[in-house]
Design a protein around this motif. Structure first.
Motif, PDB file in Angstrom:
ATOM      1  N   TYR A 149      -5.546   3.319   1.904  1.00  0.00           N
ATOM      2  CA  TYR A 149      -5.663   2.560   0.656  1.00  0.00           C
ATOM      3  C   TYR A 149      -4.835   1.282   0.731  1.00  0.00           C
ATOM      4  N   ASP A 150      -5.288   0.248   0.026  1.00  0.00           N
ATOM      5  CA  ASP A 150      -4.530  -0.990  -0.026  1.00  0.00           C
ATOM      6  C   ASP A 150      -3.515  -0.954  -1.174  1.00  0.00           C
ATOM      7  N   ALA A 151      -2.817  -2.070  -1.373  1.00  0.00           N
ATOM      8  CA  ALA A 151      -1.740  -2.116  -2.363  1.00  0.00           C
ATOM      9  C   ALA A 151      -2.248  -1.962  -3.789  1.00  0.00           C
ATOM     10  N   GLN A 152      -3.524  -2.224  -4.034  1.00  0.00           N
ATOM     11  CA  GLN A 152      -4.114  -2.063  -5.359  1.00  0.00           C
ATOM     12  C   GLN A 152      -4.698  -0.665  -5.571  1.00  0.00           C
ATOM     13  N   GLY A 153      -4.541   0.200  -4.570  1.00  0.00           N
ATOM     14  CA  GLY A 153      -5.046   1.558  -4.681  1.00  0.00           C
ATOM     15  C   GLY A 153      -6.500   1.718  -4.308  1.00  0.00           C
ATOM     16  N   LYS A 154      -7.098   0.683  -3.710  1.00  0.00           N
ATOM     17  CA  LYS A 154      -8.501   0.750  -3.298  1.00  0.00           C
ATOM     18  C   LYS A 154      -8.610   1.343  -1.901  1.00  0.00           C
TER      19      LYS A 154
ATOM     20  N   ASP B  16     -14.699  -1.930   3.535  1.00  0.00           N
ATOM     21  CA  ASP B  16     -15.029  -3.176   2.829  1.00  0.00           C
ATOM     22  C   ASP B  16     -16.099  -3.987   3.554  1.00  0.00           C
TER      23      ASP B  16
END
Length: 453
Positions: free
Chosen positions: A379-384, A414
């Motif tokens: 996951y990335d920093a935005q929770g995606k 992505d």
């Protein structure tokens, strides 16, 4: 009497949180489960309630007639048919037994599917590895501050784990079939536009001093893995070398690279974490190689528990076809990937305060029978959810072993691009156990001599 002195309490708290915590081994009473209701590696021996996961009865230890080391091992279950195929259309029916990244792939691509076959619990190892695992259960120690391990040798270090760090060490020190191996592999990149590109072709030599049968925990120096590759293709990288030492004391890890243009070997300062992996032309990160590469000390590790999950398994069929048939746009060709239902340990990795990493959160799914990581959601920093790593466990009953040492990769959810690493689809050798190599083979000078030829 309660002590209400704020300064004294603060000092005590500071001491507790700055002092390394050494996790002790389990008791002999707990370890006795390894001879009863647990397998010798610590998995639940019994099957599940509906029989879709059978009981473990010793694993798969058969050698095909006429087989010779280095041959391409056949798929022992080639005659089987899928019990179900999961796609975006029937995803909801099976959602509770799918990793989050798998769900997203099924939702994003109408042609992506999982062909789920009957479950076979094929994991096996020699008796001496089981014996060592039993010893490790009561002698192994883990320093949670440094991630260092001690008191273990020649088997699973923590077969009855108490935390996520122990589970990941079980992966690092898992049984892959012996002490010394050779393979030839390709690393394929599939671009977002659907172009298949060869990133690397190289012979790969590696050995596990941790699994030298005559050794012991008392004599072991901590150097559990030695590996070396000398690149052949593409021509621009011909002769480029990489050598790695891994140690149960994390500060003793070491790696070297031979640079053809400079005609010299240099010590690599940071072949870990989210450093772009030059073997995959920078498309993946070093800590994604082999599903777990290097330390995890930038993340807090939480052992969530165990669950039933559909995962790739007994994947010999995947390596028996040409790469053009397997490595297709957006994802591996579902016709050639076998999925089964197994129980996995779930470990959540969350970035520590003050640390930086481009994948701040990961979920590791670890096969209970082998202790090898089979899927990772990133996951990335935005929770995606942006990445999913996967391995295709390969069955070598002659060793015996079920290994994720090759055939692993990363989907960039992505973009639709991905990496398929350590592919032996187009090479003459698969996973060959070899004579043990002397330590002189794994030195910077030896790599320089081989690379400069």
């Amino acid at each position: 009497m309660i002590n209400n002195n704020p300064l004294k309490m603060s000092l005590i708290a500071l001491f507790l949180f700055s002092t390394p915590v050494v996790m002790a081994a389990v008791s002999p009473e707990e370890a006795a489960h390894l001879k009863n209701d647990l397998t010798p590696f610590g998995a639940q021996k019994a099957g599940n309630s509906d029989g879709s996961i059978p009981a473990w009865t010793g694993g798969y230890t058969q050698t095909p007639a006429g087989y010779k080391q280095g041959d391409k091992r056949a798929d022992p279950f080639a005659s089987e048919k899928p019990v179900v195929s999961i796609s975006g259309k029937n995803l909801a029916e099976y959602s509770d037994k799918l990793a989050e990244g798998t769900k997203i792939m099924l939702q994003k691509y109408p042609n992506y599917r999982l062909d789920v076959y009957p479950t076979h619990r094929t994991a096996a190892a020699p008796q001496w590895v089981y014996d060592n695992t039993l010893k490790n259960a009561t002698s192994g120690k883990l320093d949670t501050a440094t991630e260092d391990v001690s008191g273990v040798f020649g088997g699973i270090p923590f077969p009855i784990p108490k935390n996520g760090m122990e589970v990941l060490w079980n992966h690092r020190l898992s049984w892959n079939g012996g002490d010394s191996f050779a393979s030839s592999f390709d690393t394929w990149l599939m671009t977002a536009g659907g172009k298949k590109v060869l990133a690397t072709r190289t012979p790969y030599f590696f050995q596990y001093p941790y699994y030298f049968q005559e050794g012991s925990a008392e004599k072991f120096d901590g150097n559990y893995y030695q590996g070396k590759i000398i690149t052949e293709l593409p021509a621009s990288k011909n002769g480029e070398g990489l050598m790695i030492y891994y140690n149960t004391t994390q500060s003793k890890r070491a790696s070297w690279q031979y640079l053809v243009g400079q005609r010299r070997v240099r010590r690599l300062p940071n072949i870990a974490y989210d450093t772009p992996n030059f073997v995959t032309s920078g498309v993946s990160y070093f800590d994604e190689a082999f599903m777990l590469f290097g330390p995890t000390d930038k993340h807090d590790l939480k052992l969530v528990g165990k669950k039933e999950l559909y995962i790739p398994y007994n994947s010999n069929k995947s390596v028996l076809v040409p790469s053009d048939e397997l490595v297709t746009p957006n994802f591996l060709n579902p016709d050639h990937v076998r999925w089964e239902k197994h129980r996995v340990w779930v470990v959540e990795a969350t970035l520590k305060a003050g640390q930086r990493h481009v994948v701040p959160r990961r979920t590791y799914y670890v096969d209970e029978d082998t202790w090898q990581i089979v899927l990772i959601d990133g996951y990335d920093a935005q929770g995606k959810l942006i990445r999913q790593s996967w391995s295709l466990p390969y069955l070598a009953g002659d060793l015996p072993a079920l290994t994720t040492q090759f055939m692993w990769g990363i989907y960039n959810i992505d973009t639709g691009a991905y990496v398929h690493g350590l592919s032996s689809n187009d090479t003459p050798k698969h996973y060959e156990r070899t004579a043990r190599q002397p330590s002189s083979v794994f030195t910077p000078d030896a790599m320089a001599n081989e690379s400069s030829r």
